[in-house]
Design a protein around this motif. Structure first.
Motif, PDB file in Angstrom:
ATOM      1  N   VAL A  48    -107.809  52.640-101.571  1.00 15.07           N
ATOM      2  CA  VAL A  48    -108.361  51.290-101.420  1.00 15.07           C
ATOM      3  C   VAL A  48    -109.011  51.078-100.059  1.00 15.07           C
ATOM      4  N   LEU A  49    -108.910  52.040 -99.163  1.00 11.65           N
ATOM      5  CA  LEU A  49    -109.497  51.880 -97.834  1.00 11.65           C
ATOM      6  C   LEU A  49    -110.989  51.594 -97.918  1.00 11.65           C
ATOM      7  N   ILE A  50    -111.669  52.202 -98.876  1.00 11.61           N
ATOM      8  CA  ILE A  50    -113.114  52.007 -99.025  1.00 11.61           C
ATOM      9  C   ILE A  50    -113.492  50.588 -99.422  1.00 11.61           C
ATOM     10  N   LEU A  51    -112.513  49.800 -99.886  1.00 11.07           N
ATOM     11  CA  LEU A  51    -112.802  48.426-100.283  1.00 11.07           C
ATOM     12  C   LEU A  51    -112.978  47.491 -99.085  1.00 11.07           C
ATOM     13  N   PHE A  52    -112.551  47.926 -97.913  1.00 14.68           N
ATOM     14  CA  PHE A  52    -112.516  47.043 -96.756  1.00 14.68           C
ATOM     15  C   PHE A  52    -113.581  47.402 -95.731  1.00 14.68           C
ATOM     16  N   ASP A  53    -114.216  46.362 -95.216  1.00 13.88           N
ATOM     17  CA  ASP A  53    -115.215  46.523 -94.172  1.00 13.88           C
ATOM     18  C   ASP A  53    -114.574  46.675 -92.804  1.00 13.88           C
ATOM     19  N   ALA A  54    -113.330  46.226 -92.679  1.00 16.75           N
ATOM     20  CA  ALA A  54    -112.607  46.335 -91.414  1.00 16.75           C
ATOM     21  C   ALA A  54    -111.110  46.339 -91.694  1.00 16.75           C
ATOM     22  N   VAL A  55    -110.387  47.019 -90.838  1.00 14.98           N
ATOM     23  CA  VAL A  55    -108.922  47.026 -90.892  1.00 14.98           C
ATOM     24  C   VAL A  55    -108.443  46.685 -89.490  1.00 14.98           C
ATOM     25  N   ILE A  56    -107.785  45.544 -89.363  1.00 22.13           N
ATOM     26  CA  ILE A  56    -107.301  45.077 -88.070  1.00 22.13           C
ATOM     27  C   ILE A  56    -105.782  45.124 -88.116  1.00 22.13           C
ATOM     28  N   ILE A  57    -105.204  45.981 -87.283  1.00 19.15           N
ATOM     29  CA  ILE A  57    -103.762  46.214 -87.289  1.00 19.15           C
ATOM     30  C   ILE A  57    -103.195  45.756 -85.953  1.00 19.15           C
ATOM     31  N   SER A  58    -102.142  44.974 -86.019  1.00 17.76           N
ATOM     32  CA  SER A  58    -101.576  44.367 -84.810  1.00 17.76           C
ATOM     33  C   SER A  58    -101.225  45.406 -83.745  1.00 17.76           C
ATOM     34  N   SER A  59    -100.691  46.536 -84.153  1.00 21.48           N
ATOM     35  CA  SER A  59    -100.302  47.550 -83.164  1.00 21.48           C
ATOM     36  C   SER A  59    -101.506  48.147 -82.448  1.00 21.48           C
ATOM     37  N   TYR A  63    -101.968  42.230 -80.545  1.00 24.37           N
ATOM     38  CA  TYR A  63    -101.407  40.918 -80.850  1.00 24.37           C
ATOM     39  C   TYR A  63    -101.171  40.819 -82.348  1.00 24.37           C
ATOM     40  N   GLU A  64    -100.171  40.012 -82.716  1.00 19.64           N
ATOM     41  CA  GLU A  64     -99.754  39.871 -84.104  1.00 19.64           C
ATOM     42  C   GLU A  64    -100.099  38.493 -84.639  1.00 19.64           C
ATOM     43  N   LYS A  65    -100.226  38.422 -85.957  1.00 22.63           N
ATOM     44  CA  LYS A  65    -100.326  37.106 -86.588  1.00 22.63           C
ATOM     45  C   LYS A  65     -99.046  36.357 -86.228  1.00 22.63           C
ATOM     46  N   PRO A  66     -99.076  35.137 -85.859  1.00 25.12           N
ATOM     47  CA  PRO A  66    -100.123  34.151 -86.038  1.00 25.12           C
ATOM     48  C   PRO A  66    -101.090  34.011 -84.859  1.00 25.12           C
ATOM     49  N   ASP A  67    -101.080  34.929 -83.912  1.00 24.39           N
ATOM     50  CA  ASP A  67    -102.007  34.844 -82.778  1.00 24.39           C
ATOM     51  C   ASP A  67    -103.442  34.800 -83.306  1.00 24.39           C
ATOM     52  N   SER A  68    -104.169  33.786 -82.920  1.00 22.64           N
ATOM     53  CA  SER A  68    -105.520  33.597 -83.454  1.00 22.64           C
ATOM     54  C   SER A  68    -106.467  34.742 -83.083  1.00 22.64           C
ATOM     55  N   ARG A  69    -106.137  35.495 -82.047  1.00 17.85           N
ATOM     56  CA  ARG A  69    -107.020  36.594 -81.629  1.00 17.85           C
ATOM     57  C   ARG A  69    -107.122  37.707 -82.677  1.00 17.85           C
ATOM     58  N   ILE A  70    -106.075  37.898 -83.480  1.00 18.13           N
ATOM     59  CA  ILE A  70    -106.153  38.941 -84.500  1.00 18.13           C
ATOM     60  C   ILE A  70    -107.113  38.526 -85.618  1.00 18.13           C
ATOM     61  N   ALA A  74    -110.996  40.144 -86.631  1.00 15.55           N
ATOM     62  CA  ALA A  74    -111.514  40.429 -87.976  1.00 15.55           C
ATOM     63  C   ALA A  74    -112.884  39.798 -88.164  1.00 15.55           C
ATOM     64  N   LEU A  75    -113.021  38.552 -87.772  1.00 15.10           N
ATOM     65  CA  LEU A  75    -114.312  37.870 -87.890  1.00 15.10           C
ATOM     66  C   LEU A  75    -115.392  38.605 -87.097  1.00 15.10           C
ATOM     67  N   ASP A  76    -115.050  39.022 -85.891  1.00 14.22           N
ATOM     68  CA  ASP A  76    -116.009  39.730 -85.048  1.00 14.22           C
ATOM     69  C   ASP A  76    -116.424  41.063 -85.666  1.00 14.22           C
ATOM     70  N   GLN A  77    -115.464  41.790 -86.225  1.00 12.82           N
ATOM     71  CA  GLN A  77    -115.774  43.111 -86.777  1.00 12.82           C
ATOM     72  C   GLN A  77    -116.671  43.037 -88.011  1.00 12.82           C
ATOM     73  N   VAL A  78    -116.551  41.947 -88.786  1.00 19.31           N
ATOM     74  CA  VAL A  78    -117.398  41.836 -89.984  1.00 19.31           C
ATOM     75  C   VAL A  78    -118.557  40.870 -89.774  1.00 19.31           C
ATOM     76  N   ASN A  79    -118.632  40.302 -88.567  1.00 14.44           N
ATOM     77  CA  ASN A  79    -119.740  39.431 -88.204  1.00 14.44           C
ATOM     78  C   ASN A  79    -119.913  38.243 -89.150  1.00 14.44           C
ATOM     79  N   ALA A  99    -104.539  31.615 -89.206  1.00 16.57           N
ATOM     80  CA  ALA A  99    -105.920  31.546 -89.693  1.00 16.57           C
ATOM     81  C   ALA A  99    -106.537  30.183 -89.393  1.00 16.57           C
ATOM     82  N   ASN A 100    -105.767  29.128 -89.653  1.00 18.21           N
ATOM     83  CA  ASN A 100    -106.278  27.780 -89.416  1.00 18.21           C
ATOM     84  C   ASN A 100    -106.602  27.528 -87.947  1.00 18.21           C
ATOM     85  N   ASP A 101    -105.891  28.186 -87.039  1.00 20.33           N
ATOM     86  CA  ASP A 101    -106.153  28.018 -85.603  1.00 20.33           C
ATOM     87  C   ASP A 101    -107.566  28.431 -85.205  1.00 20.33           C
TER      88      ASP A 101
END
Length: 137
Positions: A48-59, A63-70, A74-79, A99-101
């Motif tokens: 399923v890796l090919i289904l994703f345009d980006a993979v953002i992993i906290s490690s 930073y981890e969810k709920p930190d808005s930077r993660i 994702a938004l930055d990587q997929v523009n 996400a809402n943040d």
């Protein structure tokens, strides 16, 4: 058909349907996960890796969810703008509040069901780029 084989077959059908719908609607998808670097191999092994345009992993991003930077990563990587994104997750604090943040709408789900099979979300998916169209399976 054995139950295990039926599950594998149905998961393959679901992946094919999702992939065709993504192409049809030009949907960008990213994984946003509080996991470690084993996630990429897991996604690859599940085909399923090919289904994703980006993979953002906290490690990897530090930073981890709920930190808005993660979510912003994702938004930055997929523009894509936050107002055109939808995050699908299973945790009120980590997924919805995070996400809402950054201005991303969030759908919470305890499980994802398709073809009479229900999958607990191992990953939180950030489905991006739908715009005004509704993506229907």
């Amino acid at each position: 058909m054995q139950e295990g084989m039926r599950g594998i077959f149905q998961m393959e059908l679901m992946k094919q349907l999702l992939f065709s719908r993504m192409l049809e609607y030009a949907v960008k998808m990213a994984v946003v996960s509080n996991f470690d670097n084993r996630l990429r191999k897991l996604l690859k092994d599940l085909n399923v890796l090919i289904l994703f345009d980006a993979v953002i992993i906290s490690s990897e991003v530090g930073y981890e969810k709920p930190d808005s930077r993660i979510f912003q990563a994702a938004l930055d990587q997929v523009n894509v703008e936050a107002s055109k994104a939808l995050h699908i997750g299973d945790d009120e604090k980590a997924d919805k509040l995070g996400a809402n943040d950054v201005g991303i709408d969030c759908w919470l789900s305890e499980s994802i069901c398709y073809l009479n099979l229900c999958y607990q979300p191992l990953l939180s998916l950030l489905r991006i780029g739908i715009g005004g169209s509704d993506l229907q399976l």
